[in-house]
Design a protein around this motif. Structure first.
Motif, short mmCIF file in Angstrom:
data_model
loop_
_atom_site.label_atom_id
_atom_site.label_comp_id
_atom_site.label_asym_id
_atom_site.label_seq_id
_atom_site.Cartn_x
_atom_site.Cartn_y
_atom_site.Cartn_z
N ALA A 38 37.88 -41.93 22.92
CA ALA A 38 38.86 -41.14 23.67
C ALA A 38 40.29 -41.64 23.50
O ALA A 38 41.23 -40.87 23.65
CB ALA A 38 38.50 -41.13 25.16
N VAL B 155 38.23 -36.61 29.04
CA VAL B 155 38.59 -36.10 27.72
C VAL B 155 37.39 -35.45 27.02
O VAL B 155 36.30 -36.01 26.97
CB VAL B 155 39.15 -37.23 26.84
N CYS B 156 37.63 -34.27 26.51
CA CYS B 156 36.66 -33.52 25.70
C CYS B 156 37.03 -33.72 24.23
O CYS B 156 38.15 -33.37 23.83
CB CYS B 156 36.70 -32.05 26.09
N ILE B 157 36.13 -34.29 23.44
CA ILE B 157 36.50 -34.65 22.07
C ILE B 157 36.00 -33.67 21.02
O ILE B 157 36.23 -33.88 19.82
CB ILE B 157 36.04 -36.08 21.73
N ALA C 156 41.18 -31.71 28.25
CA ALA C 156 40.79 -32.69 29.26
C ALA C 156 40.84 -32.07 30.64
O ALA C 156 41.56 -31.08 30.88
CB ALA C 156 41.71 -33.91 29.20
N ALA D 277 40.46 -35.39 20.30
CA ALA D 277 40.48 -34.80 21.63
C ALA D 277 41.05 -33.38 21.60
O ALA D 277 42.10 -33.14 20.98
CB ALA D 277 41.29 -35.65 22.58
N ARG E 33 45.28 -29.67 24.33
CA ARG E 33 45.64 -30.87 23.58
C ARG E 33 47.14 -31.18 23.62
O ARG E 33 47.54 -32.33 23.78
CB ARG E 33 45.19 -30.75 22.13
N ILE F 59 46.05 -40.79 22.88
CA ILE F 59 44.78 -40.09 23.00
C ILE F 59 44.18 -39.92 21.60
O ILE F 59 44.91 -39.79 20.60
CB ILE F 59 44.94 -38.73 23.72
N GLN G 145 35.53 -40.40 29.40
CA GLN G 145 34.87 -39.46 28.50
C GLN G 145 33.97 -38.57 29.34
O GLN G 145 33.62 -38.91 30.47
CB GLN G 145 34.05 -40.24 27.47
#
Length: 478
Positions: free
Chosen positions: A295, A90-92, A137, A134, A120, A130, A244
């Motif tokens: 995440a 996951v890219c937050i 991902a 976020a 997303r 999630i 993450q």
């Protein structure tokens, strides 16, 4: 003299033993603990990594992808729990998208199938819990989860079925090259000799390597990871393994379902000096709590049933080291994450090196199959009732939390290698793994162990060695 002695009964040592049992050879696995699966293997994330993280071109990357590809067929062949549920990195925040893209490109270069970056909307559809922050991902459909105990016991039992012997409670204290070839392995229970030695000693592999090749030393740093395990009631909070974006110390804190329906959160990555330092710390667990929610939101941490810590055998160069470093001495060292995922391929690689070194012939009688412990809960009610009529032990519930029967525990004890302690029973059957953490079932399990092993209850231990439960009687006769 044995043909092969494997030092270490973790997943790598047992995978090597199983693959080497395909050949005509006398093989012994030696471990300092009372059972297989007592070191690094027993306490990890239970993840089958897809293979996008390890550096392209490294041995770690190659064996990760190969091992992951082998796992589904191996699970069917050896009858252990495995679920290819897929994983998400996951890219937050938007600023991290270049790192996510770089991870994707590394995975593609490593040969991981099916990778793609999802946005997303799709991410929330896959994982409703999630984190709100976020934005995207990396989706890896070949990622999975496995029971590390089940995998290791399956490998060990199949190896034993094909002639491999196991010797426990045996600490290796030295190595000497024999004049006529081969090695003398000094132990606290007397010397052993073999034409070839495989060093699969986990966090202690550097000690053995340095005895044989002091001019090219190896340093393994125990890297402790703290975890929370949550009850079955939290098991469906996520459906995939959620990571993450990796940082300096790996993938950070993950949140994942387990093959047994729990929720697992962790680990930390804390380098320590003590190669036996598996105690959790307040600081480590606080770190897991703080990072887990980055995440995944609304994690029901109040459903925690236990916490634990494991050690990774981190070699400073961060790769696997597998090869014949001296005639008849094969390293299988530095096996940290993704070692569990890589273990099937590690076993194949070690067996190929050893078999060629010794000129071994294939054994036409090799049997690649193994049947796991029968779980009556998986049977249709009519078959379950018939099983109980034939063997009433399967009608006696010993562990109420996990509904484990006396029949399953007896089966676990009489396998080779079999359970000889409370932890040995727990890891094979899950008796004691539930919400009460063995608070109710331990006395009954001790009774069964004592009866089936032909020992007094006072001799039954939690995990071998001096970990006896009964230390005296409260009604001594004077």
């Amino acid at each position: 003299m044995y043909d092969i002695i494997i030092i270490g009964g973790g997943v790598s040592g047992c995978a090597a033993a199983r693959e080497l049992s395909r050949y005509q050879a006398d093989i012994l696995v030696v471990d300092k603990e009372e059972d297989v699966c007592c070191g690094t293997t027993k306490a990890n994330s239970a993840i089958v990594h897809a293979g996008y993280d390890a550096a392209h071109g490294s041995l770690m990357a190659r064996l990760n992808v190969e091992g992951s590809r082998m796992m589904p067929a191996l699970a069917k062949e050896l009858d252990f729990a495995y679920d290819q549920c897929g994983s998400l990195v996951v890219c937050i925040n938007e600023e991290d998208r270049p790192a996510l893209q770089k991870l994707y490109e590394n995975g593609v270069a490593n040969g991981v199938e099916g990778l793609r970056i999802i946005e997303r909307d799709e991410l929330v559809a896959m994982e409703p819990h999630i984190a709100d922050e976020a934005v995207a991902a990396l989706w890896a459909p070949t990622g999975g989860i496995v029971c590390p105990f089940g995998l290791t016991y399956a490998l060990a039992e199949n190896a034993a079925k094909n002639g491999v012997k196991f010797q426990f409670d045996t600490t290796v204290t030295g190595l000497t090259r024999l004049d006529d070839g081969g090695w003398r392995v000094e132990t606290d229970r007397g010397p052993l000799e073999a034409r070839c030695v495989v060093n699969a000693a986990g966090v202690y592999a550097d000690k053995l390597h340095n005895l044989v090749q002091p001019g090219d030393p190896m340093t393994i740093v125990p890297r402790r990871g703290d975890y929370f395990l949550l009850d079955h009631t939290a098991g469906d909070h996520v459906s995939h393994t959620i990571f993450q974006l990796p940082g300096k110390y790996g993938k950070g804190v993950l949140v994942t379902p387990t093959v047994h329906g729990n929720l697992l959160i962790g680990p930390t990555a804390i380098d320590i000096e003590d190669k036996e330092g598996t105690a959790t710390t307040a600081a480590g667990l606080d770190e897991v709590r703080a990072k887990a929610g980055l995440a995944v939101k609304d994690i029901p941490l109040r459903q925690t049933i236990t916490s634990f810590a494991g050690l990774r055998a981190h070699e400073l160069r961060h790769d696997f080291f597998i090869g014949e470093i001296a005639p008849g001495f094969v390293d299988c060292a530095g096996i940290e994450s993704p070692g569990l995922s890589s273990s099937p391929a590690i076993g194949v690689m070690v067996a190929d090196i050893v078999s060629r070194s010794l000129g071994l012939e294939k054994d036409p009688a090799f049997d690649p199959t193994r049947k796991g412990i029968l779980d009556p809960k998986t049977l249709p009610m009519e078959e379950r009732n018939e099983l109980i009529r034939q063997n009433p032990a399967y009608g006696q519930i010993i562990c109420r939390c996990e509904s484990i029967t006396e029949g399953e525990i007896i089966d676990a004890i009489h396998r080779v290698p079999g359970a000889r302690s409370l932890d040995g029973v727990k890891r094979r059957t899950r008796a004691g793994m539930g919400r009460c953490q063995a608070g109710f079932c331990s006395p009954r399990v001790m009774e069964i162990l004592a009866r089936e092993l032909g020992v007094e209850q006072s001799a039954v231990t939690k995990s071998g060695g001096g970990s006896r439960i009964i230390v005296g009687t409260n009604k001594d006769v004077y």
